[in-house]
Design a protein around this motif. Structure first.
Motif, mmCIF file in Angstrom:
data_model
loop_
_atom_site.group_PDB
_atom_site.id
_atom_site.type_symbol
_atom_site.label_atom_id
_atom_site.label_comp_id
_atom_site.label_asym_id
_atom_site.label_seq_id
_atom_site.Cartn_x
_atom_site.Cartn_y
_atom_site.Cartn_z
ATOM 1 N N LEU A 368 0.823 -1.215 0.000
ATOM 2 C CA LEU A 368 0.000 0.000 0.000
ATOM 3 C C LEU A 368 0.858 1.266 0.000
ATOM 4 O O LEU A 368 0.339 2.363 0.225
ATOM 5 N N ASN A 369 2.151 1.099 -0.242
ATOM 6 C CA ASN A 369 3.097 2.229 -0.265
ATOM 7 C C ASN A 369 3.145 2.973 1.067
ATOM 8 O O ASN A 369 3.308 4.199 1.096
ATOM 9 N N LEU A 370 2.975 2.240 2.149
ATOM 10 C CA LEU A 370 3.138 2.810 3.486
ATOM 11 C C LEU A 370 4.584 2.553 3.894
ATOM 12 O O LEU A 370 4.921 1.500 4.429
ATOM 13 N N ASN A 371 5.433 3.507 3.623
ATOM 14 C CA ASN A 371 6.865 3.330 3.795
ATOM 15 C C ASN A 371 7.371 3.987 5.073
ATOM 16 O O ASN A 371 6.916 5.080 5.447
ATOM 17 N N PRO A 372 8.288 3.336 5.789
ATOM 18 C CA PRO A 372 8.817 3.889 7.044
ATOM 19 C C PRO A 372 9.308 5.327 6.871
ATOM 20 O O PRO A 372 9.974 5.659 5.894
ATOM 21 N N GLY A 373 8.929 6.161 7.838
ATOM 22 C CA GLY A 373 9.378 7.549 7.851
ATOM 23 C C GLY A 373 8.572 8.487 6.992
ATOM 24 O O GLY A 373 8.865 9.687 6.933
ATOM 25 N N LYS A 374 7.516 7.979 6.321
ATOM 26 C CA LYS A 374 6.748 8.837 5.409
ATOM 27 C C LYS A 374 5.263 8.800 5.771
ATOM 28 O O LYS A 374 4.685 7.731 5.950
ATOM 29 N N ILE A 375 4.662 10.002 5.871
ATOM 30 C CA ILE A 375 3.221 10.113 6.091
ATOM 31 C C ILE A 375 2.535 10.112 4.728
ATOM 32 O O ILE A 375 2.893 10.901 3.858
ATOM 33 N N PRO A 376 1.560 9.237 4.519
ATOM 34 C CA PRO A 376 0.900 9.163 3.203
ATOM 35 C C PRO A 376 0.228 10.486 2.825
ATOM 36 O O PRO A 376 -0.364 11.164 3.665
ATOM 37 N N GLU A 377 0.324 10.842 1.546
ATOM 38 C CA GLU A 377 -0.352 12.032 1.057
ATOM 39 C C GLU A 377 -1.838 11.733 0.835
ATOM 40 O O GLU A 377 -2.219 10.620 0.489
#
Length: 563
Positions: A368-377
């Motif tokens: 789901l492109n939930l990558n560490p260190g990044k808040i989803p747009e």
């Protein structure tokens, strides 16, 4: 001398190599985190927790920072407006960025459409699954779930706890009903796969529920522990069929049912959620499924009243569950985490087993492109709602079903009485208090009709019934809109048979069995804004009802019937 075994060995080796490389592997960053996590951190990722309120409370902060929860589940009470929902989910993800590993949260909601919707005012609730089943269009199902998914992403929700794949083959079922695509397992399976395709295209997570099936029960598992007493062959052909179709397609996750299936577990008295034979045996071993298995809420009465809470949490993990859903308060959630840790420390569950569950959860997050260190747009909510509105109306126009057409529809400029078991609209449009009667009256008045509305209760008294008859005397046509028709609602209709009369089942498709003598009868399978607007266009002759029955009502009204 020939050595035929060498040829077979080479083929076996090639097969094994392909299988190893074909198996999904964790992205490097997630693998690094998993290799470094403590047991406590890993168990936290297995928690899918409910949180109170519409802003960051101490409980929500504790769930994220103290329990290291891998995911949260939000309900209508958490999401009041579009702006509030977006702000809330963004702040929840910001809290997750304060944790050691900065792993984004799975933020989930039950957005099934129709009867079960968490959309705030300003967004669009799609007609529910039974309405979709009546369209017979897999393309419309895919579009409906795609635009649902896009709207969820605009709110900061990255996983939909849907679709329901229960086959509604028991008219007495108190909890599934309209949430099902229908009574035919092939239809449910096909529509379910289309729903998964739509959510996948929207890049939103999905979960098929409630495995192995909640359709043939007369008991609500929120209140008690249901039992399905069917044989293995019956279950394989009916309840299990849609789930097998969905998992063969590649469903991301499965939610378990708190229901006993004695035939699947050698007669034992244990719900599917806690059964190793069902979860590890059928799902993992027999079907080869290696995605996430999540429980339904473990605070529901089907579990809480029959099994100790902490024992149930441990039994679920031992049975094969990767993620435990707990909607209760923070103290109960803390108990659940500690119960799993204690079971590992006792040697009852191996840490390798916990690691495997977290690996599955991380794979889901990375997909789901939930990558560490990044808040989803977040997507643009106005654009997504506008796009969804068009699709919702298209679904509704293709779903409304006419099963009796021996009378007349409304004629231009008639005086019409709407007798309605009133209530707020389903989903987003009802969040501001808009009612069924108000919307129908507005739509008809805009078309030049004179309209009176009378609200009736679900069990109208004799005096209420008399009021309807008195008001009906001065109009040209009467439309009675029943909801889960009671004997008293049927009495009102029976007393109006001398008038030009149209009946509409707004919810339970079986209502006509209570009043079989009517001449014109329509089904909407729910009362979302789109469904009611479609209904008005059909009552006034602008469109024809083209939906087909997705369930069998009787020998006269069989699956697939329409006038």
């Amino acid at each position: 001398m020939k050595l035929p075994w060498k040829k077979h060995s080479i083929f076996l080796l090639i097969f094994l190599v392909i299988a190893v490389f074909a198996e999904a592997s964790l992205p490097r960053e997630y693998q690094r985190i998993l290799d470094s996590m403590t047991l406590e951190e890993k168990v936290g990722q297995m928690l899918l927790l409910g949180v109170p309120g519409t802003y960051i409370t101490n409980s929500a902060r504790s769930a994220i920072l103290e329990l290291n929860a891998g995911g949260l589940v939000l309900f209508a009470g958490n999401l009041t407006t579009v702006d509030q929902a977006r702000d809330f989910t963004s702040r929840l993800q910001a809290e997750a960025m304060k944790t050691k590993w900065q792993i984004p949260l799975l933020i989930t909601a039950d957005e099934e459409g129709g009867l079960v919707s968490r959309m705030p005012a300003g967004m669009v609730t799609m007609p529910g699954n039974m309405a979709l089943g009546a369209t017979r269009s897999e393309l419309l199902v895919q579009k409906a779930y795609y635009h649902t998914g896009r709207q969820l992403r605009a709110l900061g929700i990255n996983m939909n706890l849907a679709p329901v794949l229960d086959v509604n083959n028991n008219p007495q079922n108190p909890v599934i009903g309209l949430r099902s695509f229908g009574s035919d397992p092939v239809l449910v399976g096909n529509m379910g796969v289309a729903a998964l395709e739509g959510l996948k295209k929207a890049n939103v997570g999905s979960i098929v529920k409630h495995f192995p099936g909640h359709g043939d029960t007369a008991t609500d598992s929120h209140l008690a522990l249901p039992i399905v007493r069917k044989g293995k062959d019956q279950l394989a052909k009916m309840e299990l069929y849609p789930f097998k179709q969905a998992l063969d397609y590649g469903a991301m996750a499965v939610m378990t049912a708190h229901i006993e299936f004695p035939a699947l577990i050698g007669g034992k008295n244990l719900p599917a959620t806690l059964s190793q034979e069902i979860l590890t045996g059928i799902l993992r071993a027999n079907w080869g499924y290696d995605g996430v298995i999540c429980t339904d809420d473990l605070t529901m009465s089907a579990i809480a009243n029959y099994f100790g809470f902490q024992d149930a949490v441990v039994l679920a993990v031992k049975a094969g569950v990767d993620q435990v859903l707990i909607v209760g308060d923070i103290n109960r959630q803390k108990e659940a985490k500690q119960a799993i840790i204690d079971a590992v420390n006792r040697g009852e569950i191996s840490e390798a087993r916990i690691t495997k569950s977290v690996e599955r959860i991380f794979l889901l997050k990375s997909e789901l492109n939930l990558n560490p260190g990044k808040i989803p747009e977040l997507l643009d909510p106005k654009k997504e709602a506008n796009d969804a509105q068009k699709v919702a109306l298209d679904v509704a126009l293709n779903s409304v079903t006419m099963i009796k057409n021996d009378g007349e529809l409304l004629k231009p400029k008639q005086k019409v009485l709407l007798a309605v078991v009133d209530g707020k609209l389903m989903g987003a449009s009802g969040r501001d208090g808009t009612t069924i009667g108000y919307l129908l009256q507005r739509e008809l008045v805009n078309r030049g009709f004179g309209v009176e509305v009378i609200d009736i209760s679900s069990r109208p008294s004799l005096s209420q019934q008399q009021q309807v008859l008195s008001r009906a005397a001065s109009v040209d046509s009467v439309v009675v809109l029943s909801r889960n028709a009671s004997n008293e609602q049927a009495q009102v209709i029976q007393k109006l048979l001398h008038k030009p009369l149209i009946t509409v089942a707004l919810q339970n498709p079986y209502d006509i069995l209570k009043y079989p003598d009517v001449k014109v009868h329509l089904l909407t399978y729910g009362y979302t804004e789109a469904s009611l607007k479609a209904l008005v266009s059909i009552l006034t002759g602008e469109n024809k009802a083209i939906g087909q029955l997705p369930v069998k009502l009787s020998e006269n009204y069989i699956f697939g019937y329409k006038e």
